[in-house]
Design a protein around this motif. Structure first.
Motif, PDB file in Angstrom:
ATOM      1  N   UNK A  31       0.825  -1.203   0.000  1.00 46.32           N
ATOM      2  CA  UNK A  31       0.000   0.000   0.000  1.00 46.32           C
ATOM      3  C   UNK A  31       0.862   1.257   0.000  1.00 46.32           C
ATOM      4  N   UNK A  32       0.465   2.233  -0.797  1.00 49.57           N
ATOM      5  CA  UNK A  32       1.219   3.485  -0.855  1.00 49.57           C
ATOM      6  C   UNK A  32       1.151   4.259   0.449  1.00 49.57           C
ATOM      7  N   UNK A  33       0.063   4.077   1.223  1.00 44.73           N
ATOM      8  CA  UNK A  33      -0.096   4.832   2.458  1.00 44.73           C
ATOM      9  C   UNK A  33       0.829   4.349   3.572  1.00 44.73           C
ATOM     10  N   UNK A 242      -0.044  -8.523  -3.811  1.00 47.55           N
ATOM     11  CA  UNK A 242       0.259  -7.298  -3.074  1.00 47.55           C
ATOM     12  C   UNK A 242       0.055  -7.508  -1.585  1.00 47.55           C
ATOM     13  N   UNK A 243       0.913  -6.895  -0.778  1.00 44.59           N
ATOM     14  CA  UNK A 243       0.749  -6.957   0.669  1.00 44.59           C
ATOM     15  C   UNK A 243      -0.350  -5.971   1.059  1.00 44.59           C
ATOM     16  N   UNK A 249       3.886  -5.448  11.475  1.00 45.66           N
ATOM     17  CA  UNK A 249       3.811  -6.807  11.995  1.00 45.66           C
ATOM     18  C   UNK A 249       2.999  -7.717  11.072  1.00 45.66           C
ATOM     19  N   UNK A 250       1.946  -7.189  10.438  1.00 46.21           N
ATOM     20  CA  UNK A 250       1.166  -7.995   9.514  1.00 46.21           C
ATOM     21  C   UNK A 250       1.936  -8.263   8.222  1.00 46.21           C
ATOM     22  N   UNK A 251       2.745  -7.317   7.793  1.00 45.62           N
ATOM     23  CA  UNK A 251       3.584  -7.546   6.621  1.00 45.62           C
ATOM     24  C   UNK A 251       4.615  -8.637   6.906  1.00 45.62           C
TER      25      UNK A 251
END
Length: 341
Positions: A31-33, A242-243, A249-251
């Protein structure tokens, strides 16, 4: 999972235990954010990097999530030292981004060989082993530069061993130590490590240019790494790979789960191949070339979207369907019947 695979392997089919790993990074969109997401100049997109260590027989033994500007040399050393399996890593194959003079120096101090594939190897500068012999290697004169500073290595020997011990005992991470040296490039211990790396790099280049078997060995190890990346693209098919998270932590959990799935795939494939090839009529059909090409990393039997059975002997029972027709003057739809065949 990795240790179970090591224990289950048949030495007759797969050979003796491997001590070599290949390492490389894979770019994954995110995600870009996310503040962890960065633009990667080499891959040309936003995301993060997963740095993999895959042993020579296609089993992933370590993975780590790093940002796009992180040092791949530090990630390579961390994975080789922190994989946590029963494997004893003695050789690490890597592509050009994972090698440098400081990488050669640190891996030499940690007692394992760095075997990279160096792009534009014809542009590599070679350091002279001793001073005062300008005509010792006349055919190498265009590639030769200054001598190795052996006196600096001797002066900083104890300090280099101290930093290597810190990395080995996990007192500090490799990235933290290299970042500290990078901020102060004139640090004498860092300069001595560079001299060790330059000497080690000269030895490697000489071996690489002379030994065709070493070139094939490195290429074979890196090809295993590329096959591992292809398997990951099949396993991580959801959301286009995509992640889908903004949390660190989720990544990291995404990366670890991906490694478990790939390790489970290799484990099951290893057992299946051993069961089939354990039968004499199948084992006798394998030639030496077949055994060299045998790998437990295949995914043609994996169906990420499930299984669809097509029965050509039956037909759908399609009856007349009523669909809306054009609207009348009062605004009510006119119903019409259409036979579907």
């Amino acid at each position: 999972m990795a240790n179970a695979t090591f224990a289950a392997r048949s030495a007759e089919l797969w050979g003796q235990g491997s001590t070599a790993v290949a390492s490389d990074s894979t770019h994954v969109r995110a995600y870009d954010q996310n503040l962890f997401t960065e633009w990667h100049s080499r891959y040309g997109g936003r995301g993060v990097l997963i740095y993999w260590h895959v042993e020579k027989k296609s089993l992933a033994i370590h993975s780590q999530l790093i940002n796009c500007t992180a040092s791949e040399v530090a990630a390579m050393i961390e994975g080789a030292m922190r994989h946590g399996t029963t494997m004893d890593v003695e050789v690490n194959y890597t592509d050009s981004p994972g090698q440098s003079e400081i990488g050669f120096g640190v891996t030499r101090l940690l007692n394992f060989d760095l075997l990279p594939r160096i792009k534009r190897i014809n542009k590599v500068k070679l350091y002279r082993p001793v001073a005062g012999e300008p005509d010792a290697y006349p055919r190498l004169t265009p590639a030769l530069t200054r001598p190795i500073r052996w006196e600096l290595i001797a002066q900083q020997h104890d300090q280099m061993i101290k930093y290597a011990t810190v990395i080995r005992t996990r007192t500090a991470s490799t990235e933290a130590i290299l970042r500290r040296f990078t901020r102060n490039a004139s640090h004498p211990t860092y300069a001595a490590m560079l001299e060790v790396g330059r000497a080690q790099k000269i030895i490697f280049v000489a071996r690489y240019l002379r030994l065709r078997d070493l070139q094939r060995e490195i290429e074979e190890g890196l090809n295993v790494m590329e096959s591992s990346n292809c398997a990951n693209s099949v396993i991580a098919y959801g959301k286009g790979g995509e992640i889908a998270s903004n949390r660190r932590d989720e990544e990291e959990m995404f990366v670890l789960c991906l490694r478990i799935l790939q390790s489970a795939l290799v484990y099951v494939n290893t057992l299946m191949l051993q069961d089939v090839l354990g039968e004499p009529e199948w084992a006798d059909l394998l030639t030496p070339a077949d055994r060299r090409g045998l790998t437990p990393l295949f995914w043609s039997h994996v169906r990420p979207y499930g299984e669809t059975n097509l029965d050509m002997d039956t037909r759908l029972n399609l009856t007349a369907a009523t669909v809306p027709g054009p609207r009348a003057a009062d605004g009510k739809a006119v119903r019409s019947t259409v036979e579907k065949t």
